[in-house]
Design an enzyme around this catalytic site. Sequence first.
Site, mmCIF file in Angstrom:
data_model
loop_
_atom_site.group_PDB
_atom_site.id
_atom_site.type_symbol
_atom_site.label_atom_id
_atom_site.label_comp_id
_atom_site.label_asym_id
_atom_site.label_seq_id
_atom_site.Cartn_x
_atom_site.Cartn_y
_atom_site.Cartn_z
ATOM 1 N N HIS A 168 0.800 -1.220 0.000
ATOM 2 C CA HIS A 168 0.000 0.000 0.000
ATOM 3 C C HIS A 168 0.837 1.277 0.000
ATOM 4 C CE1 HIS A 168 1.008 0.489 4.183
ATOM 5 N NE2 HIS A 168 0.536 -0.703 4.473
ATOM 6 N N HIS A 207 1.298 5.351 10.145
ATOM 7 C CA HIS A 207 1.574 6.616 9.450
ATOM 8 C C HIS A 207 0.374 6.917 8.566
ATOM 9 C CE1 HIS A 207 3.032 9.191 6.304
ATOM 10 N NE2 HIS A 207 3.213 8.209 5.450
ATOM 11 N N TYR A 228 3.775 15.048 2.618
ATOM 12 C CA TYR A 228 4.170 14.852 1.220
ATOM 13 C C TYR A 228 2.918 14.648 0.364
ATOM 14 C CZ TYR A 228 3.574 9.876 2.314
ATOM 15 O OH TYR A 228 3.059 8.659 2.710
ATOM 16 N N ASP A 234 39.677 0.466 12.329
ATOM 17 C CA ASP A 234 41.030 0.655 12.841
ATOM 18 C C ASP A 234 40.979 0.416 14.337
ATOM 19 O OD1 ASP A 234 39.759 3.004 13.604
ATOM 20 O OD2 ASP A 234 41.515 4.254 13.288
HETATM 21 C C1 LIG Z 1 1.342 4.594 4.561
HETATM 22 C C2 LIG Z 1 2.740 4.295 4.156
HETATM 23 C C3 LIG Z 1 3.334 5.074 3.212
HETATM 24 C C4 LIG Z 1 4.654 4.806 2.845
HETATM 25 N N1 LIG Z 1 5.199 5.565 1.871
HETATM 26 C C5 LIG Z 1 6.448 5.293 1.445
HETATM 27 C C6 LIG Z 1 6.987 6.031 0.381
HETATM 28 O O1 LIG Z 1 6.338 6.914 -0.175
HETATM 29 N N2 LIG Z 1 8.253 5.777 0.014
HETATM 30 C C7 LIG Z 1 8.993 4.804 0.619
HETATM 31 O O2 LIG Z 1 10.130 4.628 0.249
HETATM 32 N N3 LIG Z 1 8.487 4.045 1.609
HETATM 33 C C8 LIG Z 1 7.228 4.267 2.036
HETATM 34 N N4 LIG Z 1 6.694 3.532 3.051
HETATM 35 C C9 LIG Z 1 7.522 2.509 3.717
HETATM 36 C C10 LIG Z 1 7.528 1.206 2.929
HETATM 37 O O3 LIG Z 1 6.240 0.881 2.537
HETATM 38 C C11 LIG Z 1 8.078 0.044 3.742
HETATM 39 O O4 LIG Z 1 9.208 0.444 4.440
HETATM 40 C C12 LIG Z 1 8.413 -1.129 2.822
HETATM 41 O O5 LIG Z 1 7.304 -1.458 2.039
HETATM 42 C C13 LIG Z 1 8.842 -2.357 3.615
HETATM 43 O O6 LIG Z 1 9.042 -3.430 2.723
HETATM 44 P P1 LIG Z 1 9.285 -4.908 3.265
HETATM 45 O O7 LIG Z 1 9.482 -5.788 2.114
HETATM 46 O O8 LIG Z 1 10.339 -4.846 4.300
HETATM 47 O O9 LIG Z 1 7.960 -5.247 4.076
HETATM 48 P P2 LIG Z 1 6.564 -5.814 3.561
HETATM 49 O O10 LIG Z 1 6.158 -5.219 2.298
HETATM 50 O O11 LIG Z 1 5.635 -5.649 4.707
HETATM 51 O O12 LIG Z 1 6.868 -7.318 3.302
HETATM 52 C C14 LIG Z 1 7.073 -8.230 4.370
HETATM 53 C C15 LIG Z 1 6.401 -9.503 3.979
HETATM 54 O O13 LIG Z 1 6.721 -10.522 4.902
HETATM 55 C C16 LIG Z 1 5.611 -11.368 5.003
HETATM 56 N N5 LIG Z 1 5.691 -12.143 6.237
HETATM 57 C C17 LIG Z 1 5.719 -11.642 7.495
HETATM 58 N N6 LIG Z 1 5.779 -12.643 8.392
HETATM 59 C C18 LIG Z 1 5.809 -13.796 7.690
HETATM 60 C C19 LIG Z 1 5.864 -15.155 8.059
HETATM 61 N N7 LIG Z 1 5.914 -15.544 9.334
HETATM 62 N N8 LIG Z 1 5.865 -16.076 7.078
HETATM 63 C C20 LIG Z 1 5.838 -15.709 5.783
HETATM 64 N N9 LIG Z 1 5.757 -14.422 5.379
HETATM 65 C C21 LIG Z 1 5.750 -13.480 6.316
HETATM 66 C C22 LIG Z 1 4.449 -10.391 4.995
HETATM 67 O O14 LIG Z 1 3.241 -10.994 4.673
HETATM 68 C C23 LIG Z 1 4.902 -9.381 3.988
HETATM 69 O O15 LIG Z 1 4.418 -9.639 2.715
HETATM 70 C C24 LIG Z 1 5.365 3.759 3.444
HETATM 71 C C25 LIG Z 1 4.756 2.971 4.405
HETATM 72 C C26 LIG Z 1 3.452 3.236 4.760
HETATM 73 C C27 LIG Z 1 2.806 2.387 5.778
#
Ligand SMILES: Cc1cc2nc3c(=O)[nH]c(=O)nc-3n(C[C@H](O)[C@H](O)[C@H](O)COP(=O)(O)OP(=O)(O)OC[C@H]3O[C@@H](n4cnc5c(N)ncnc54)[C@H](O)[C@@H]3O)c2cc1C
Length: 838
Positions: free
Chosen positions: A60, A237, A268, A566
């Site tokens: 999202h 957020h 933003y 270092d």
């Molecule tokens: C409202 C909002 C706006 C944002 N806007 C921006 C933006 O404009 N620009 C930007 O750079 N970032 C933005 N971010 C931040 C960004 O979305 C996240 O930091 C990023 O998507 C994280 O990616 P990820 O792959 O680490 O996590 P995720 O996309 O959450 O992926 C993690 C995955 O792990 C899976 N998982 C978890 N536990 C398990 C399990 N036990 N077994 C199997 N699968 C599992 C989940 O289902 C999930 O699919 C925003 C975030 C939010 C909430």
Amino acid sequence: MSDPTGPSGTPIADSRAQILVVGAGIVGCSTAYHLAQLGTTDVLVVEQGPLFATGGSSSHAPGLVFQTNPSQTMSQLAGYTVQRFNQDTLDGRPCFHQVGGIEVATTPKRWADLQRKLGLATAWGIEASLLGPREVHARIPQIDPRKIHGGLFVASDGIAKPVRAAEAMAREAQARGVRFAGNTEVTGFDVRDGRITAVRTSRGTVTVDQVLCCAGIWGPKVGALAGVSIPVQPLAHQYAVTAPVPGLASGPDEVHQPILRHQDSSMYFRQIHDRYGVGSYQHRAIPVRARDLAPTAAVGDGAEAPSDGGGWKGMASVHPFTPEDFSKPWADARDLLPVLRRTEVAEGMNGLFLFTSDGMPVLGPSREVGNFWVAEAVWITHSAGVGRAMAEWMTDGVPGVDLRAADLRRFEDFAHSPSYVAERSAQSFVEVYDVLHPQQPPEHPRPLRTSPFHPREVERGGVFLEANGWERPHWYTSNQSLVDGRDLAEPGPWAGRYWSPIVGAEHQATRENVALYDMTSLARAEVSGRGALGLLQHLTTNQLDRPPGYVTYTLMLEPTGGVRADITVARLSENTFQVGCNGQRDIAWLRRHADDTTTVRDITGGTCCIGLWGPKARDVLAPLASEDVSHEAFRFFRAKRLFVGEVPVTALRLSYVGELGWELYTSAEFGLRLWDLLAAAGAEHGILPAGRGAFNGLRIEKGYRAWGTDMWSTHDPDEAGLGFAVNPDKGDFVGRDALLRRREQPVRRRLRCLRVDDGTVLMGSEAVFSAEDSGRSVGFTTSAAYGYSVGASLAYAWLPADLSDEDTPLQVSYFDRRHPATVVADPLFDPGMRRMRC
Ligand SMILES: Cc1cc2nc3c(=O)[nH]c(=O)nc-3n(C[C@H](O)[C@H](O)[C@H](O)COP(=O)(O)OP(=O)(O)OC[C@H]3O[C@@H](n4cnc5c(N)ncnc54)[C@H](O)[C@@H]3O)c2cc1C
């Protein structure tokens, strides 16, 4: 695309994988892709949700990518992400819209900060420019130009399409043999002898060599299943999408306007066809406990489908919108973009993603479990860069970019405590768009770590900043009278934010008489046992096989030959060494290579250290010491165990400030007594306590580099001016062969000392230009300070080799001006080392 593995997907039960990745969000997919690119294809990505709109944060996120960051590493990771996504398409649709990015300033303070940020962008090689209000208006006509002073424009910024980019990378990885299993939850790990042998999932068990946790907000939960602490905090957020905005033209692409940051209101904006997506960090931090998170549920790409038919609804990473938190931001938005008064918020959410105590991602191998790796708290902005670095790290042992500030092992135990993580992460959230000074100390929780000298430091009016939890005096108000009669150059308002003329006075007084420096916060380890010498010889560049009582400055290299750290190694007995290092990362590195013949003990907390430095240091120490401390009896770079009064002390005859003196170590309970004895004995010699401000200027004019600030793992010792600490003839050591290979090539860049000719005091991270071709940034500064003994403003800078010779004229940009600078011989102060070797 629906789950390509089908409802049951890739067979899981009783299978095996070289690397199992938990999570198919943007980070998991990116790492899988880059692993495959590097030829590691026996990779299984396990995702609890559907592929690839999994319901995690990536599903999202609106995808804004602003590349400019105070950290060079973060800008590099973002730069690669832009490059990568800009090339990718999925079924003919782009993964990146390179529409540019504008940060506007509505206050003079912010406008000055944008000038500084322009310098940062330039220093890191990002093309950027400042626009006046009319020019911003021309690019975003909805903005009221009367409200702004201008904007910082980066043409290569833009909007990533996270789900698309993830799927595009996943498809390429699949084509090379990587397997993806959707709708499969990781439920546990089999750990034997500190290593994971198998991963349990909702669809069976997988035998593995390594595990990488990319589970986003679920990361701490997954880490806990393996017994690994991941110090991150999920926070909500706010993000909202407006109803159609009159006049916001809609072309074939969803976005053609530059993305917009209104940092003074922590907001933003991005176009989505004829609407705006509006994000706010203005509201209170809304923490969510990782263990309270539900598994993910629904599918969707929120940025594209804001209000019709699903969008982000039902995702476990999305919480209900709290309109009361959005009323002020919405008013601010309407103020900046008056056309928003003619529309409404159509839909909003409180989306969850991770924050950390220092605002940086959490990457790398864990301390607890040898083959459990982590890539958490990564924004879309940095995701491709992180994926590539993780793949390199897991296969080659070293990431291609320097990840020192993002390494999971940077956190000490206290920084894993739930209360610290919660409090500091909330602060990171609140400050995410603030104008942050690099030295600005956190307000809470303080004081956290104090040295035994703290009561005396407080009595003397110590002005404290914080580093790694430690309270560190930067100067002492009790030294105010020292300022009288001295002509002390003053930094401007930015470099002088955490400065007092007392800094200059303490600096000069150290060189005139003698001072006490609290060096307790520098990390140190005791390495002991039969294998201690062998371990240290294997990991370091200099000859450590010297008799007990010798101290050696040496480097630890990466296998690539880059400077990993270092360190200063004092051989205290046949099998006992005291290692002064840069932090937990170094101690973890020593431990990782130690076998059961060697013990590596972190002794930082239980001990303390006073730097007794200055030409009269011997006059202070001699009457108190149980041993002869004359030059003949206690030579430079030697160590002795002795008594100072009744205090047992390990004394190292070293000085990071370029003066005669000793580092005096004792256990914590004797600290106060040690301080008092030295202070009393030093009274007749004009002793005073001096702070980190003076320390920094002293070490810079003496030419002493600080690892992490001046050089790091992508630099080799020769470039950094540290070739003297490498002794390739001593035998094999980590990084030796790679360094020798690098030595066959001409040096391409050098760390050199600059004198800023008009006396302007810099902060570091400024762009450097050649004097002739002032449009071209050729390098950047690292540390900077005024040298109060040499009477010059100094900075270290990375320069191309052909511009690194002495007397080369250069320019440095600082805010809105260019300042002339010259490459000077280094060190400027006491190059003959006469003051230390006497
Ligand atoms: C409202 C909002 C706006 C944002 N806007 C921006 C933006 O404009 N620009 C930007 O750079 N970032 C933005 N971010 C931040 C960004 O979305 C996240 O930091 C990023 O998507 C994280 O990616 P990820 O792959 O680490 O996590 P995720 O996309 O959450 O992926 C993690 C995955 O792990 C899976 N998982 C978890 N536990 C398990 C399990 N036990 N077994 C199997 N699968 C599992 C989940 O289902 C999930 O699919 C925003 C975030 C939010 C909430």
